[in-house]
Design a protein around this motif. Structure first.
Motif, PDB file in Angstrom:
ATOM      1  N   UNK A 163      40.905  39.400  37.194  1.00 17.22           N
ATOM      2  CA  UNK A 163      42.009  40.110  36.555  1.00 17.22           C
ATOM      3  C   UNK A 163      43.273  39.983  37.391  1.00 17.22           C
ATOM      4  N   UNK A 164      44.179  40.913  37.178  1.00 13.75           N
ATOM      5  CA  UNK A 164      45.457  40.895  37.891  1.00 13.75           C
ATOM      6  C   UNK A 164      45.229  41.046  39.394  1.00 13.75           C
ATOM      7  N   UNK A 207      35.235  32.753  56.847  1.00 13.01           N
ATOM      8  CA  UNK A 207      34.868  32.453  55.467  1.00 13.01           C
ATOM      9  C   UNK A 207      35.969  32.913  54.539  1.00 13.01           C
ATOM     10  N   UNK A 208      36.249  32.149  53.497  1.00 12.47           N
ATOM     11  CA  UNK A 208      37.319  32.496  52.558  1.00 12.47           C
ATOM     12  C   UNK A 208      36.910  33.715  51.738  1.00 12.47           C
ATOM     13  N   UNK A 209      37.760  34.746  51.750  1.00  6.27           N
ATOM     14  CA  UNK A 209      37.543  35.950  50.954  1.00  6.27           C
ATOM     15  C   UNK A 209      38.462  35.901  49.737  1.00  6.27           C
ATOM     16  N   UNK A 210      37.899  36.159  48.562  1.00  2.41           N
ATOM     17  CA  UNK A 210      38.697  36.396  47.359  1.00  2.41           C
ATOM     18  C   UNK A 210      38.442  37.837  46.917  1.00  2.41           C
ATOM     19  N   UNK A 211      39.493  38.506  46.475  1.00  2.52           N
ATOM     20  CA  UNK A 211      39.364  39.919  46.128  1.00  2.52           C
ATOM     21  C   UNK A 211      40.396  40.265  45.063  1.00  2.52           C
ATOM     22  N   UNK A 212      40.073  41.239  44.213  1.00  2.00           N
ATOM     23  CA  UNK A 212      41.020  41.704  43.213  1.00  2.00           C
ATOM     24  C   UNK A 212      40.325  42.394  42.062  1.00  2.00           C
ATOM     25  N   UNK A 213      41.103  42.771  41.069  1.00  3.09           N
ATOM     26  CA  UNK A 213      40.553  43.460  39.912  1.00  3.09           C
ATOM     27  C   UNK A 213      39.819  42.480  39.007  1.00  3.09           C
ATOM     28  N   UNK A 214      38.900  43.009  38.210  1.00  2.69           N
ATOM     29  CA  UNK A 214      38.182  42.215  37.231  1.00  2.69           C
ATOM     30  C   UNK A 214      38.361  42.861  35.856  1.00  2.69           C
ATOM     31  N   UNK A 215      38.179  42.047  34.818  1.00  4.80           N
ATOM     32  CA  UNK A 215      38.327  42.538  33.448  1.00  4.80           C
ATOM     33  C   UNK A 215      37.454  41.709  32.520  1.00  4.80           C
ATOM     34  N   UNK A 216      37.204  42.260  31.326  1.00  4.41           N
ATOM     35  CA  UNK A 216      36.472  41.506  30.309  1.00  4.41           C
ATOM     36  C   UNK A 216      37.376  40.384  29.824  1.00  4.41           C
ATOM     37  N   UNK A 217      36.949  39.141  30.078  1.00  3.32           N
ATOM     38  CA  UNK A 217      37.817  38.001  29.802  1.00  3.32           C
ATOM     39  C   UNK A 217      36.992  36.724  29.759  1.00  3.32           C
ATOM     40  N   UNK A 255      31.594  48.748  39.722  1.00  2.00           N
ATOM     41  CA  UNK A 255      31.799  48.915  38.285  1.00  2.00           C
ATOM     42  C   UNK A 255      32.664  50.125  37.945  1.00  2.00           C
ATOM     43  N   UNK A 256      32.829  51.042  38.882  1.00  2.00           N
ATOM     44  CA  UNK A 256      33.759  52.153  38.664  1.00  2.00           C
ATOM     45  C   UNK A 256      35.189  51.734  38.989  1.00  2.00           C
ATOM     46  N   UNK A 257      35.347  51.058  40.114  1.00  2.18           N
ATOM     47  CA  UNK A 257      36.688  50.629  40.531  1.00  2.18           C
ATOM     48  C   UNK A 257      37.155  49.399  39.767  1.00  2.18           C
ATOM     49  N   UNK A 258      36.193  48.640  39.214  1.00  3.64           N
ATOM     50  CA  UNK A 258      36.472  47.350  38.566  1.00  3.64           C
ATOM     51  C   UNK A 258      37.232  46.428  39.534  1.00  3.64           C
ATOM     52  N   UNK A 259      36.699  46.377  40.748  1.00  3.53           N
ATOM     53  CA  UNK A 259      37.192  45.476  41.795  1.00  3.53           C
ATOM     54  C   UNK A 259      36.012  44.634  42.255  1.00  3.53           C
ATOM     55  N   UNK A 260      36.259  43.352  42.484  1.00  5.29           N
ATOM     56  CA  UNK A 260      35.208  42.446  42.942  1.00  5.29           C
ATOM     57  C   UNK A 260      35.661  41.680  44.173  1.00  5.29           C
ATOM     58  N   UNK A 261      34.679  41.079  44.840  1.00  5.02           N
ATOM     59  CA  UNK A 261      34.921  40.286  46.046  1.00  5.02           C
ATOM     60  C   UNK A 261      33.964  39.103  46.028  1.00  5.02           C
ATOM     61  N   UNK A 262      34.437  37.948  46.472  1.00  4.43           N
ATOM     62  CA  UNK A 262      33.547  36.860  46.849  1.00  4.43           C
ATOM     63  C   UNK A 262      33.912  36.435  48.264  1.00  4.43           C
ATOM     64  N   UNK A 263      32.912  36.093  49.059  1.00  6.73           N
ATOM     65  CA  UNK A 263      33.191  35.649  50.428  1.00  6.73           C
ATOM     66  C   UNK A 263      32.208  34.555  50.827  1.00  6.73           C
TER      67      UNK A 263
END
Length: 412
Positions: free
Chosen positions: A102-103, A119-129, A147-155
């Protein structure tokens, strides 16, 4: 008679047709539908599974802030192919919701001090898309969503070990060699490694945790949601963010850390030889912390090391020990200690000694309580005193006893 025979033959033929028809119907029965369990999955071309497989289902994990499970916080360690799409999908009965970036989703340019550096970290909001996630290179990744914050991370995950028992102490991780990329199983290992007596953990990419939020009230006066990037507990019962593991059999080791998709991580540490005795001759030790008073004439104010904790004071004899056989002794004579403040003794600046052994920092856990002043108290593992005064601190290391450390602190 002829008519009767014809009737009998007709009946037999009809029965045969019925049997044939029945068998044909059985052969043409469709296979039972694949049952997809309710849950949250990582799915897509970047993974080993095109659809929804229970082995790629995310699991509830601990919030590092409280070290207790958070019902809305999910994680999965999973090998991902670089440049290929994947999504986080939630199955709830007949409803499937596909989540993507998401944004604000993007690479974290400036991780915090405790977040992974290698390690490369990606972070931010997620949405149905219909938009999908990607990673830049093949490898193991830690995928996390709240799932409450609707924030995700990959590392990106590169495993190592760290701790007082390891060659680089608590300063930095000792890297484990990584196997070739595989979508379902991978191995990290190191051979002929000196593992000293003391505590240690597995952690990835030189970090302790990753932040998802720092403001949400999670109760008990705690705020924030963070995910652990380390394992402790025990070799046969690994726990995210668990207690330090303790090695009580110093030696040369082969350590293996294996991953199987759907089963997670397993670890082994196999002793293959004995350690040579550590030679601590010439190794400089200092005392450091807010408990080391700036009133000491030789205090270095403030601590210039990476710890940046209070003040620093080199031990007597230019910081090096006196030696009696395999026993090494450092002394700080008549050190002024501040009441209610913490300090430790360590190899100078917490760095690796120039000759043998490992760097260390020693605190209350190494104190000989019975032979020390009653004014010495435990400050969360640090040393402290409840009365400002001059004290003499003695640190003894017995190399023949697995580098056992003993601290005594007396008044005067």
């Amino acid at each position: 008679m002829f008519k009767h025979s014809i009737k009998v033959m007709t009946l037999i033929l009809m029965a045969g047709l019925m049997v044939f028809s029945s068998c044909k119907k059985d052969d043409e029965e469709e296979a039972p539908p694949v049952i997809v369990l309710d849950g949250i999955y990582v799915t897509g071309a970047a993974t080993a599974y095109a659809g929804y497989d229970a082995k790629a289902m995310m699991a509830i994990t601990r919030n590092e802030v409280t070290q207790e499970d958070r019902a809305s916080l999910y994680e999965l360690y999973i090998p991902l192919k670089g440049g290929q799409p994947f999504s986080i999908a939630q199955k709830a009965g007949a409803v499937t919701t596909i989540y993507g970036p998401g944004a604000g989703w993007g690479i974290v340019a400036a991780p915090t001090n405790d977040e992974p550096k290698d390690g490369i970290i990606q972070r931010g909001s997620v949405e149905a898309t219909a938009n999908t996630f990607t990673v830049s290179a093949d490898g193991m990744y830690h995928v996390v969503i709240d799932m409450d914050l609707m924030i995700a991370v990959t590392c990106q995950v590169h495993w190592g070990i760290i701790g007082a028992a390891t060659p680089d102490g608590w300063g930095t991780s000792t890297v484990l060699m990584e196997s070739a990329f595989n979508g379902t199983t991978m191995l990290w290992e190191i051979n002929n490694m000196e593992l000293h007596g003391g505590d240690w953990k597995f952690r990835y990419s030189n970090g302790w945790k990753i932040e998802l939020d720092t403001n949400i009230d999670v109760g008990g006066g705690d705020k924030g949601v963070k995910v652990n990037t380390n394992f402790g507990g025990a070799l046969d019962a690994l726990v995210p963010g668990g207690d330090n593991m303790v090695n009580d059999a110093p030696g040369i080791y082969t350590i293996e850390f294996e991953y199987v998709l759907g089963s997670g991580y397993t670890a082994t540490a196999t002793k293959t030889g004995d350690l040579p005795l550590t030679d601590w001759t010439g190794v400089v030790c200092d005392g450091v912390g807010t408990g080391i008073s700036a009133d000491n004439p030789n205090a270095i104010v403030p601590d210039p090391s990476g710890w940046a904790w209070g003040n620093k004071l080199i031990a007597d004899n230019a910081g090096v020990p006196t030696v009696a056989g395999d026993v090494y002794t450092w002394v700080w004579t008549s050190v002024i200690l501040e009441a209610g403040e913490g300090f430790k003794v360590r190899t100078e600046n917490g760095e690796l000694p120039p000759v043998g052994g490992a760097n260390f920092d020693a605190g209350y856990g190494d104190l000989d309580v019975a032979n020390s002043s009653t004014h010495v108290v435990d400050a969360g593992g640090n040393l402290s005193v409840d009365l400002k005064d001059a004290y003499t601190i003695t640190l003894v290391i017995d190399a023949a006893d697995s580098d056992t450390k003993t601290i005594t602190i007396i008044e005067g």
